[in-house]
Design a protein around this motif. Sequence first.
Motif, PDB file in Angstrom:
ATOM      1  N   PRO A   1       0.816  -1.215   0.000  1.00 28.47           N
ATOM      2  CA  PRO A   1       0.000   0.000   0.000  1.00 28.47           C
ATOM      3  C   PRO A   1       0.849   1.264   0.000  1.00 28.47           C
ATOM      4  O   PRO A   1       2.037   1.240   0.327  1.00 28.47           O
ATOM      5  CB  PRO A   1      -0.822  -0.126   1.289  1.00 28.47           C
ATOM      6  N   THR A   2       0.223   2.356  -0.353  1.00 28.51           N
ATOM      7  CA  THR A   2       0.931   3.629  -0.385  1.00 28.51           C
ATOM      8  C   THR A   2       1.498   3.976   0.985  1.00 28.51           C
ATOM      9  O   THR A   2       0.885   3.705   2.018  1.00 28.51           O
ATOM     10  CB  THR A   2      -0.012   4.759  -0.861  1.00 28.51           C
ATOM     11  N   GLY A   3       2.699   4.537   0.985  1.00 26.20           N
ATOM     12  CA  GLY A   3       3.309   4.974   2.231  1.00 26.20           C
ATOM     13  C   GLY A   3       4.030   3.903   3.018  1.00 26.20           C
ATOM     14  O   GLY A   3       4.533   4.180   4.110  1.00 26.20           O
ATOM     15  N   CYS A   4       4.134   2.689   2.473  1.00 20.44           N
ATOM     16  CA  CYS A   4       4.747   1.609   3.253  1.00 20.44           C
ATOM     17  C   CYS A   4       6.269   1.552   3.070  1.00 20.44           C
ATOM     18  O   CYS A   4       6.929   0.700   3.665  1.00 20.44           O
ATOM     19  CB  CYS A   4       4.117   0.262   2.908  1.00 20.44           C
ATOM     20  N   GLY A   5       6.837   2.438   2.250  1.00 24.30           N
ATOM     21  CA  GLY A   5       8.286   2.518   2.141  1.00 24.30           C
ATOM     22  C   GLY A   5       8.894   1.792   0.969  1.00 24.30           C
ATOM     23  O   GLY A   5      10.112   1.563   0.946  1.00 24.30           O
ATOM     24  N   LYS A   6       8.116   1.456  -0.043  1.00 21.03           N
ATOM     25  CA  LYS A   6       8.651   0.707  -1.189  1.00 21.03           C
ATOM     26  C   LYS A   6       9.764   1.470  -1.899  1.00 21.03           C
ATOM     27  O   LYS A   6      10.803   0.906  -2.218  1.00 21.03           O
ATOM     28  CB  LYS A   6       7.524   0.381  -2.177  1.00 21.03           C
ATOM     29  N   THR A   7       9.521   2.753  -2.152  1.00 20.51           N
ATOM     30  CA  THR A   7      10.529   3.537  -2.870  1.00 20.51           C
ATOM     31  C   THR A   7      11.795   3.695  -2.034  1.00 20.51           C
ATOM     32  O   THR A   7      12.914   3.607  -2.555  1.00 20.51           O
ATOM     33  CB  THR A   7       9.955   4.913  -3.250  1.00 20.51           C
ATOM     34  N   ARG A   8      11.640   3.918  -0.754  1.00 20.81           N
ATOM     35  CA  ARG A   8      12.815   4.028   0.120  1.00 20.81           C
ATOM     36  C   ARG A   8      13.570   2.705   0.163  1.00 20.81           C
ATOM     37  O   ARG A   8      14.801   2.687   0.212  1.00 20.81           O
ATOM     38  CB  ARG A   8      12.389   4.436   1.530  1.00 20.81           C
ATOM     39  N   LEU A   9      12.833   1.609   0.127  1.00 20.76           N
ATOM     40  CA  LEU A   9      13.474   0.303   0.135  1.00 20.76           C
ATOM     41  C   LEU A   9      14.244   0.068  -1.160  1.00 20.76           C
ATOM     42  O   LEU A   9      15.344  -0.511  -1.145  1.00 20.76           O
ATOM     43  CB  LEU A   9      12.425  -0.798   0.347  1.00 20.76           C
ATOM     44  N   LEU A  10      13.693   0.518  -2.277  1.00 19.56           N
ATOM     45  CA  LEU A  10      14.436   0.422  -3.543  1.00 19.56           C
ATOM     46  C   LEU A  10      15.757   1.187  -3.455  1.00 19.56           C
ATOM     47  O   LEU A  10      16.792   0.713  -3.929  1.00 19.56           O
ATOM     48  CB  LEU A  10      13.597   0.984  -4.692  1.00 19.56           C
ATOM     49  N   THR A  11      15.722   2.370  -2.856  1.00 17.26           N
ATOM     50  CA  THR A  11      16.947   3.148  -2.692  1.00 17.26           C
ATOM     51  C   THR A  11      17.961   2.390  -1.843  1.00 17.26           C
ATOM     52  O   THR A  11      19.155   2.350  -2.157  1.00 17.26           O
ATOM     53  CB  THR A  11      16.629   4.506  -2.036  1.00 17.26           C
ATOM     54  N   ALA A  12      17.484   1.764  -0.773  1.00 21.36           N
ATOM     55  CA  ALA A  12      18.366   0.986   0.101  1.00 21.36           C
ATOM     56  C   ALA A  12      18.939  -0.216  -0.645  1.00 21.36           C
ATOM     57  O   ALA A  12      20.118  -0.566  -0.473  1.00 21.36           O
ATOM     58  CB  ALA A  12      17.605   0.534   1.345  1.00 21.36           C
ATOM     59  N   LEU A  13      18.131  -0.853  -1.473  1.00 24.23           N
ATOM     60  CA  LEU A  13      18.596  -1.993  -2.255  1.00 24.23           C
ATOM     61  C   LEU A  13      19.675  -1.566  -3.249  1.00 24.23           C
ATOM     62  O   LEU A  13      20.663  -2.271  -3.457  1.00 24.23           O
ATOM     63  CB  LEU A  13      17.422  -2.640  -2.992  1.00 24.23           C
ATOM     64  N   HIS A  14      19.480  -0.405  -3.865  1.00 26.90           N
ATOM     65  CA  HIS A  14      20.493   0.112  -4.791  1.00 26.90           C
ATOM     66  C   HIS A  14      21.814   0.356  -4.067  1.00 26.90           C
ATOM     67  O   HIS A  14      22.889  -0.020  -4.562  1.00 26.90           O
ATOM     68  CB  HIS A  14      19.989   1.409  -5.421  1.00 26.90           C
ATOM     69  N   LYS A  15      21.742   0.946  -2.889  1.00 28.67           N
ATOM     70  CA  LYS A  15      22.958   1.196  -2.113  1.00 28.67           C
ATOM     71  C   LYS A  15      23.615  -0.106  -1.672  1.00 28.67           C
ATOM     72  O   LYS A  15      24.826  -0.159  -1.467  1.00 28.67           O
ATOM     73  CB  LYS A  15      22.634   2.063  -0.900  1.00 28.67           C
ATOM     74  N   ALA A  16      22.796  -1.164  -1.550  1.00 25.57           N
ATOM     75  CA  ALA A  16      23.325  -2.466  -1.152  1.00 25.57           C
ATOM     76  C   ALA A  16      23.919  -3.230  -2.336  1.00 25.57           C
ATOM     77  O   ALA A  16      24.408  -4.355  -2.162  1.00 25.57           O
ATOM     78  CB  ALA A  16      22.227  -3.295  -0.491  1.00 25.57           C
ATOM     79  N   GLY A  17      23.865  -2.643  -3.531  1.00 26.57           N
ATOM     80  CA  GLY A  17      24.474  -3.276  -4.694  1.00 26.57           C
ATOM     81  C   GLY A  17      23.517  -3.994  -5.619  1.00 26.57           C
ATOM     82  O   GLY A  17      23.957  -4.632  -6.581  1.00 26.57           O
ATOM     83  N   ALA A  18      22.223  -3.900  -5.353  1.00 26.03           N
ATOM     84  CA  ALA A  18      21.242  -4.565  -6.204  1.00 26.03           C
ATOM     85  C   ALA A  18      21.003  -3.762  -7.478  1.00 26.03           C
ATOM     86  O   ALA A  18      21.253  -2.554  -7.529  1.00 26.03           O
ATOM     87  CB  ALA A  18      19.931  -4.754  -5.454  1.00 26.03           C
ATOM     88  N   GLN A  19      20.519  -4.444  -8.512  1.00 27.74           N
ATOM     89  CA  GLN A  19      20.084  -3.765  -9.734  1.00 27.74           C
ATOM     90  C   GLN A  19      18.673  -3.249  -9.494  1.00 27.74           C
ATOM     91  O   GLN A  19      17.744  -4.038  -9.302  1.00 27.74           O
ATOM     92  CB  GLN A  19      20.095  -4.714 -10.935  1.00 27.74           C
ATOM     93  N   VAL A  20      18.495  -1.937  -9.528  1.00 30.23           N
ATOM     94  CA  VAL A  20      17.211  -1.323  -9.196  1.00 30.23           C
ATOM     95  C   VAL A  20      16.734  -0.469 -10.361  1.00 30.23           C
ATOM     96  O   VAL A  20      17.492   0.340 -10.910  1.00 30.23           O
ATOM     97  CB  VAL A  20      17.325  -0.467  -7.924  1.00 30.23           C
TER      98      VAL A  20
END
Length: 349
Positions: free
Chosen positions: A139-158
Motif C-alpha cells: 500500500p501507499t506509504g509503506c516505504g517501497k521507494t525508500r526500500l528500492l533506494t536501500a537496495l540500490h545502495k546495497a548493490g542490487a540492480q534497481v
Amino acid sequence: MRDFQSYDLIIDARSPREYEEDHIPGAINLPVVDNDEYAEVGTLHRTDPMAAYQIGVCYSLKNIARHLQQHVAQYNRKSRILVYCFRGGKRSRLWFDALDTIGYRVDRLEGGWKGYRRWVNEQLTIVPRNYRYLVLSGPTGCGKTRLLTALHKAGAQVLDLEDIAVHRGSVIGAVPGREQPTQKLFDSFLLRKFSEFDPAKPIWIEAESKKIGKVQLPDALLESMRDGTTISIDAAMPQRVQLWREDYRHFEEDPLALLTRLAYLRPLIGGQEFAEWQRLAESGQVTELFERLMRNHYDPTYRRSMLRNYPEIDASPKIELDDLSTEALSRVAQSMRLEFEVIAAARGA
C-alpha cells in the motif's frame, strides 16, 4: 544504432524545442539554428528554398563557430564525437564537416533522431523481456521507494520508474518544482537505464500501473513485471502516515491544495466521505486526514488493482517494515538481497 556510451561527446544539432521533447541521453544541444531561426528558415522555405538555405547556412556557421569555442574546444583530437539532427541530413552535415575539417574522430547518426526513435520503440518491445524481476508491492506509504533506494545502495540492480518519470505515481504524485519528461524522453531514459543492467542478475522494481503521471510504461515491461517474483511490503499505519508527512510536506503545509487535487474523487467516494476530508483539511488535522485517505481510499483502490494485475499476490512472501529510517531499511535490504536473489536465480535456471 551505435554504442552511444562509447562517445566522448554527442551533439544534438536540432533546435532547443526538438531537443526538449526527446534526445539521446547524454547528448548536449548545440543547435545550428535556434527556435526562432528554425521557424524563420522553415517559413521562407515554402516560397523560396534557395534563400531559406542561404539564411540557414549563415545562421549555422555563426552558431557553430560559437559552439566550437564555448563547448567543443575542450576536447582533444582523440575524442570520439557523434552528431545527429532530425533525419541525419543538412544540420548534422554542417556539424560533421566542421569537426572533420578540424581533425576530430566524428560520426553522423544514420537516420538521425527519427531513426533513433524507431530504434527505441523497437527495443522497448524486446529488452524488458530479457530480465527477471523482483517486484515490491504494498500500500501507499509503506516505504517501497525508500526500500528500492536501500537496495540500490546495497548493490542490487534497481529500476526506479518513479524516479525516471519524476512522479510518485498517483494523482497527488507530482514532484514540486519539477516537470515530468515527455513520453519520448521517458522512453529514452528508460532504455538507457536498461543498458546499464546485467541480464544475469534480477532487477528490483516497484509494482506500478500502466501510467505514472502522464507517461506510460511499455507493455513488454508491464507483462514481464507481472511474471516476476512479487514480494508484499507493509508497515504499520503510524509509520505510513509519518512517511507521507515527510514525502508530501507541501501538502502538510497546504492540505486544502491536496483536497483540490482529489476533488475528482467526490463522485466515487461519496459526498459524506469527501466532506470529512474537507473538515480535516480545514481544521489542520493533517495526520488524521492522511490516515483517513489511506484507509478509505488508497488502500482499497490499491488492493483492487493488485488483485487484477497480480492475482496470486496473497501467496507472495510478506515483509513487515517496523522502521522506515535509512539505517533500518539498509539492514532489511541486505537480508532481502541474500534471500530473494537466490530465489530469482533458481526460478530463472
